[in-house]
Scaffold this motif. Structure first.
Motif, short mmCIF file in Angstrom:
data_model
loop_
_atom_site.label_atom_id
_atom_site.label_comp_id
_atom_site.label_asym_id
_atom_site.label_seq_id
_atom_site.Cartn_x
_atom_site.Cartn_y
_atom_site.Cartn_z
N MET A 1 0.93 -1.09 -0.05
CA MET A 1 0.04 0.15 -0.06
C MET A 1 0.97 1.13 0.02
N ARG A 7 0.54 8.74 -1.15
CA ARG A 7 -1.05 8.79 -1.52
C ARG A 7 -1.44 9.97 -1.73
N ARG A 28 -10.39 3.08 -6.20
CA ARG A 28 -9.79 2.05 -7.10
C ARG A 28 -8.10 2.39 -7.44
N ARG A 29 -8.25 3.76 -8.05
CA ARG A 29 -6.65 4.12 -8.25
C ARG A 29 -5.87 4.48 -6.99
N LEU A 30 -6.37 4.59 -5.93
CA LEU A 30 -5.42 4.77 -4.82
C LEU A 30 -5.32 3.38 -3.96
N GLU A 31 -6.06 2.39 -4.36
CA GLU A 31 -6.04 1.09 -3.70
C GLU A 31 -6.37 1.36 -2.09
N VAL A 32 -7.53 2.02 -2.02
CA VAL A 32 -8.10 2.21 -0.58
C VAL A 32 -9.45 2.12 -0.65
N THR A 33 -9.99 2.13 0.58
CA THR A 33 -11.64 2.33 0.79
C THR A 33 -12.02 3.79 0.50
#
Length: 323
Positions: A1, A7, A28-33
């Motif tokens: 992450m 981020r 989705r692009r940041l790979e977070v909720t």
């Protein structure tokens, strides 16, 4: 992450890359909720960046207009492309002189990684520029103002100096900026004359927005209007010339910014081209390296034949042995 600081930088970069992002897209692009996206947006706001919530079923975010500029994140190819473009601008007059371009280039070079700086050094060593014909320079400040009023469609008071050095003040409704490769042109509706006009940007001495936005009724094709203006006005005389080429090939050989084109069957095109004098027009026609037939005026035809005769004699004499 991705770490939080990285981020946040990526979030700002994404927000600056397009007008609006949905919460789900950013997640989705940041790979977070999506919840983390909302917290990151709050952190970015605390840093002083304006981020507005976008309305709509899915929600989302966009950068608001403000005084601070988000960080500029470029990959190697993007940084190289920007640097090359700045060097090209510094060697030309596309933006009215080289000082702003050189200043931006120096700032960019200081920020580039060593590997990219080395690539630019290699470019400097490999590339040479040929001498360029001098041309009038448009003020960067004027160009920025004209671009701004075009975008806002804001009525503008224009101080303009024509080709005869006569200065007038016009009230205009802006439409577009057009760059021909030699000059910037400002396309606007002249309010007083109730007609669409083209103005050379380098002859605009001042542009003052009035704060009054307008709606343009049936605006013209700006590029076509500039081309027609250049080819139909502003020259002492015009020549009509037949080219033994299909219309598409004639357009590639003589661009519409130089001449108007009149198809004459599938294999022939008549162009109308303006010139400063018959000799200069004859020189241009010779440079086309294709058979041409000058229909009018006779002065251009005579100048063309005279040049061909000189070339013929010079080459005929070159084949005669000297004693």
């Amino acid at each position: 992450m991705i770490a939080t600081s990285g981020r946040l930088l990526l979030l700002l970069t994404l927000l600056s890359s397009r007008p609006t992002w949905s919460n789900a897209e950013l997640a989705r692009r940041l790979e977070v909720t999506e919840r983390t996206v909302r917290r990151d947006v709050d952190r970015v706001r605390e840093l002083g960046y304006g981020v507005e919530s976008a309305p709509g079923p899915g929600g989302g975010y966009r950068l608001s207009a403000g005084t601070r500029v988000p960080p500029l994140s470029l990959d190697d190819d993007e940084a190289f492309a920007v640097a090359v473009a700045l060097r090209e601008a510094a060697h030309g007059t596309v933006l009215g002189g080289d000082q702003a371009s050189l200043s931006a280039l120096l700032k960019l070079q200081r920020l580039l990684p060593k590997r990219m700086a080395a690539r630019l050094t290699d470019l400097d060593a490999a590339v040479e520029h040929t001498p360029r014909a001098p041309s009038s320079e448009a003020s960067p400040a004027v160009l920025l103002t004209l671009a701004s009023v075009c975008r806002a469609t804001e009525r503008t008071e224009l101080t303009y100096q024509d080709m005869h050095s006569r200065t007038t003040v016009r009230e205009v409704d802006p439409h577009r900026l057009v760059y021909t490769g030699a000059h910037w042109y400002f396309v606007a509706r002249d309010v007083g004359r109730e007609a669409w006009r083209t103005f050379r940007a380098d002859r605009v001495t001042e542009a003052r927005p009035t704060g009054h936005t307008v709606e343009l009724a049936d605006p013209p094709d700006a590029a076509r209007l500039v081309a027609d203006t250049i080819t139909r006005t502003g020259y002492p005389f015009y020549a009509r010339v037949r080219l033994p080429l299909p219309p598409a090939d004639a357009l590639r050989l003589v661009p519409p910014i130089v001449a108007t084109h009149e198809p004459e069957g599938p294999h022939s095109t008549i162009i109308t081209i303006g010139g400063s004098d018959p000799g200069a027009t004859a020189d241009y026609l010779l440079g086309l390296r294709t058979p041409v037939q000058v229909l009018s005026p006779t002065e251009v035809r005579d100048a063309l034949l005279s040049r061909l005769e000189v070339l013929y004699r010079a080459n005929a004499d070159a084949g005669t042995p000297t004693v």
